[in-house]
Structures are given as structure tokens and as C-alpha cells.
Design a protein around this motif. Structure first.
Motif, mmCIF file in Angstrom:
data_model
loop_
_atom_site.group_PDB
_atom_site.id
_atom_site.type_symbol
_atom_site.label_atom_id
_atom_site.label_comp_id
_atom_site.label_asym_id
_atom_site.label_seq_id
_atom_site.Cartn_x
_atom_site.Cartn_y
_atom_site.Cartn_z
ATOM 1 N N PHE A 1 12.989 46.906 42.028
ATOM 2 C CA PHE A 1 12.688 46.861 40.601
ATOM 3 C C PHE A 1 12.875 45.433 40.130
ATOM 4 N N ASN A 2 11.777 44.819 39.711
ATOM 5 C CA ASN A 2 11.801 43.405 39.348
ATOM 6 C C ASN A 2 11.183 43.172 37.966
ATOM 7 N N ALA A 3 11.186 44.213 37.137
ATOM 8 C CA ALA A 3 10.565 44.098 35.808
ATOM 9 C C ALA A 3 11.599 43.692 34.767
ATOM 10 N N ALA A 4 11.146 42.971 33.768
ATOM 11 C CA ALA A 4 12.009 42.573 32.657
ATOM 12 C C ALA A 4 11.129 42.093 31.513
ATOM 13 N N GLN A 5 11.677 42.123 30.332
ATOM 14 C CA GLN A 5 10.969 41.606 29.158
ATOM 15 C C GLN A 5 11.961 40.804 28.331
ATOM 16 N N ARG A 6 11.781 39.508 28.296
ATOM 17 C CA ARG A 6 12.698 38.644 27.549
ATOM 18 C C ARG A 6 12.358 38.662 26.061
ATOM 19 N N LEU A 7 13.372 38.800 25.260
ATOM 20 C CA LEU A 7 13.210 38.761 23.804
ATOM 21 C C LEU A 7 14.388 37.994 23.240
ATOM 22 N N ARG A 8 14.108 36.952 22.482
ATOM 23 C CA ARG A 8 15.152 36.099 21.931
ATOM 24 C C ARG A 8 15.038 36.027 20.414
ATOM 25 N N GLY A 9 16.145 35.700 19.775
ATOM 26 C CA GLY A 9 16.133 35.488 18.342
ATOM 27 C C GLY A 9 17.458 35.865 17.713
ATOM 28 N N PRO A 10 17.732 35.351 16.513
ATOM 29 C CA PRO A 10 18.948 35.745 15.793
ATOM 30 C C PRO A 10 18.869 37.210 15.407
ATOM 31 N N ILE A 11 19.998 37.870 15.392
ATOM 32 C CA ILE A 11 20.006 39.321 15.200
ATOM 33 C C ILE A 11 19.386 39.729 13.869
ATOM 34 N N GLU A 12 19.538 38.878 12.846
ATOM 35 C CA GLU A 12 19.004 39.260 11.535
ATOM 36 C C GLU A 12 17.476 39.254 11.508
ATOM 37 N N ASP A 13 16.849 38.603 12.490
ATOM 38 C CA ASP A 13 15.392 38.507 12.514
ATOM 39 C C ASP A 13 14.725 39.397 13.551
ATOM 40 N N LEU A 14 15.504 39.988 14.457
ATOM 41 C CA LEU A 14 14.912 40.764 15.541
ATOM 42 C C LEU A 14 14.265 42.045 15.018
ATOM 43 N N ASP A 15 13.090 42.337 15.549
ATOM 44 C CA ASP A 15 12.363 43.561 15.211
ATOM 45 C C ASP A 15 12.924 44.708 16.056
ATOM 46 N N PRO A 16 13.470 45.755 15.449
ATOM 47 C CA PRO A 16 14.052 46.850 16.224
ATOM 48 C C PRO A 16 13.076 47.461 17.238
ATOM 49 N N ALA A 17 11.810 47.563 16.851
ATOM 50 C CA ALA A 17 10.829 48.134 17.775
ATOM 51 C C ALA A 17 10.654 47.243 19.002
ATOM 52 N N ALA A 18 10.663 45.935 18.796
ATOM 53 C CA ALA A 18 10.534 45.001 19.912
ATOM 54 C C ALA A 18 11.775 45.045 20.802
ATOM 55 N N VAL A 19 12.949 45.204 20.190
ATOM 56 C CA VAL A 19 14.181 45.315 20.968
ATOM 57 C C VAL A 19 14.151 46.570 21.835
ATOM 58 N N MET A 20 13.694 47.676 21.262
ATOM 59 C CA MET A 20 13.600 48.916 22.031
ATOM 60 C C MET A 20 12.613 48.771 23.184
ATOM 61 N N ALA A 21 11.495 48.120 22.933
ATOM 62 C CA ALA A 21 10.499 47.918 23.981
ATOM 63 C C ALA A 21 11.075 47.075 25.115
ATOM 64 N N ALA A 22 11.834 46.036 24.769
ATOM 65 C CA ALA A 22 12.449 45.190 25.785
ATOM 66 C C ALA A 22 13.482 45.974 26.592
ATOM 67 N N TYR A 23 14.237 46.823 25.913
ATOM 68 C CA TYR A 23 15.240 47.639 26.599
ATOM 69 C C TYR A 23 14.570 48.631 27.551
ATOM 70 N N GLN A 24 13.506 49.239 27.090
ATOM 71 C CA GLN A 24 12.798 50.196 27.938
ATOM 72 C C GLN A 24 12.193 49.517 29.166
ATOM 73 N N ALA A 25 11.639 48.323 28.973
ATOM 74 C CA ALA A 25 11.012 47.612 30.082
ATOM 75 C C ALA A 25 12.040 47.133 31.101
ATOM 76 N N GLY A 26 13.231 46.755 30.632
ATOM 77 C CA GLY A 26 14.213 46.181 31.537
ATOM 78 C C GLY A 26 15.240 47.141 32.086
ATOM 79 N N ALA A 27 15.458 48.281 31.417
ATOM 80 C CA ALA A 27 16.507 49.209 31.847
ATOM 81 C C ALA A 27 15.972 50.615 32.120
ATOM 82 N N PHE A 28 15.332 51.229 31.121
ATOM 83 C CA PHE A 28 14.811 52.582 31.314
ATOM 84 C C PHE A 28 13.792 52.612 32.440
ATOM 85 N N ALA A 29 12.963 51.576 32.533
ATOM 86 C CA ALA A 29 11.985 51.501 33.617
ATOM 87 C C ALA A 29 12.681 51.425 34.975
#
Length: 235
Positions: free
Chosen positions: A85-113
Motif C-alpha cells: 500500500f503506497n497511496a497517500a494524499q497530502r493536504l496542508r494548511g492552518p487548521i482554521e482554513d482547512l476544508d473538512p471535506a478535503a480533510v476527510m478525503a485525505a484521511y480516506q485516501a491515506g488510511a481507510f484505503a
């Protein structure tokens, strides 16, 4: 020469390509899984002269799609001996600006997958009572940095998945290991004219050799976690 079957989920032009080339030289039959398989065409063409290889399009975070990819790989090549398993999705930014949907997508791509990949692989390997499942980790697996929390969340979870499965599947004949890549990989980070000492970036071919060594370890001395870092990297 090996006659093993390997499936690499999250295949791309860097580490995955280096691993695929090394495995092909060793006689592995290969399945490369990626969202966009068109980017794999040059790699597949170069490997086809050495071994049987299939490229399969799938979103690794989709349970139906990843199960279908494993089923197609098994039908074309046989039961996998090695799953990476070599998949990942990098997402950076200050917490006040992060899009929750994008955070969930990154989590799914890097962990749930990673969970889905391991489940699909284990279901096939358990019937035979042998196999290897490897997870690619990062510095973020053990050290979360500012504005990189989403990436670290996924990598921490992936490490926990590997630890749990190593304990669950090891006694059933399946070797599970987490590889912590603690530094930049040359294929992604190196630039012409880079200053600094030689070999300051991880060589993807050297990483691939370590993955192959893990797969070939005797079960009396299995490694559950391996740290890989350049000689100049602090830790």
C-alpha cells in the motif's frame, strides 16, 4: 527467479515504479493499481518485456473498486504473495482554513484505503496461509508537524493498522510490516544542482531493495516496522 505475484496499490512514477522494476527483474508478476492508469503506460510498456503486468484503475478508498481490482488481478495473475500500500494524499494548511471535506478525503485516501487494501489481500492470502502486506509510512507516521495535521492523521492511523494486523495475521502466516520513510525520496525531491552532501535523499531503488528483503524474510525473524532514512537525516 521468483514466480510470486505482487500488487502495488497507489502506483506512481516514484517509489512504486522503482519497486515494480525491481520486482520485475526478480520475476514477479505485477498488478499496478492507480486512479489514473494512463500515467503508468510508459512503466507498463517497459516492464512487459520482462514479466506479465496489468494496470488496473481503481479508487483505493472505494470498497467495491478495490475489491474488484484485487479480483481482476487475481484472475489475471494468481493469488497475490505481496501487497504494497503506497497511496497517500497530502493536504496542508492552518487548521482554521482547512476544508473538512478535503480533510476527510485525505484521511480516506491515506488510511481507510490502507484498511481496504489489507482486507482484500488478507482474504486471499489466508486461504494459502502465507503472504506479505507492506505499508508505506512517513516521518508523519510518528511526528506531526504544523499545518500538516491531515497527512499525519492518516499516517498515524496507517501505522496503527499495520501494528494491529501484524499481531493478528502473523500467527496465521502473513507477514505485515510498516516502512517508515523518514526523509525525502530522490524521485520527488532531488533537483539538478542540489547543494549539500551526496545521497541526502532516499534512493527509491534502495528503498525497493528493502521492501523485497522484507518480503523474503524468514518467518522466525520477521520485521514489523523498518525505519529508512538518509545518513544525514536527523531523528
Amino acid at each position: 527467479m521468483s514466480t510470486d505475484v505482487a500488487i502495488i496499490v497507489g502506483a506512481g512514477p516514484g517509489l512504486s515504479a522503482a519497486l515494480a522494476r525491481r520486482l520485475a527483474r526478480e520475476g514477479f508478476r505485477l498488478a499496478l493499481v492507480a486512479r489514473n492508469v494512463e500515467k503508468l503506460e510508459p512503466l507498463v510498456a517497459s516492464l512487459s518485456a520482462q514479466t506479465k503486468v496489468v494496470a488496473l484503475a481503481a479508487d483505493a478508498a472505494d470498497p467495491v473498486r478495490i475489491e474488484d481490482a484485487f479480483a481482476r488481478a487475481e484472475g489475471a495473475l494468481g493469488t497475490p504473495d505481496l501487497a504494497v500500500f503506497n497511496a497517500a494524499q497530502r493536504l496542508r494548511g492552518p487548521i482554521e482554513d482547512l476544508d473538512p471535506a478535503a480533510v476527510m478525503a485525505a484521511y480516506q485516501a491515506g488510511a481507510f484505503a490502507g484498511f481496504l487494501t489489507a482486507q482484500a489481500a488478507a482474504r486471499r492470502m489466508l486461504g494459502r496461509g502465507s503472504g506479505t502486506i507492506l505499508f508505506t509510512g512517513a516521518t508523519a507516521s510518528v511526528k506531526a508537524m504544523p499545518q500538516s495535521t491531515p497527512f499525519a492523521m492518516a499516517k498515524f492511523a496507517l501505522r496503527a493498522l499495520a501494528q494491529g494486523l501484524a499481531r493478528e495475521l502473523g500467527p496465521r502466516g502473513i507477514h505485515v510490516a510498516h516502512v517508515l520513510i523518514d526523509g525525502g525520496i530522490a524521485s520527488s525531491w532531488a533537483r539538478p544542482g542540489d547543494a549539500g552532501p551526496p545521497d541526502k535523499w532516499l534512493d527509491p531503488d534502495a528503498i525497493a531493495a528493502s521492501y523485497l528483503a522484507l518480503h523474503r524474510q524468514h518467518r522466525s525473524a520477521w520485521t514489523a516496522e523498518m525505519d529508512l532514512r538518509p545518513w544525514v537525516e536527523t531523528f
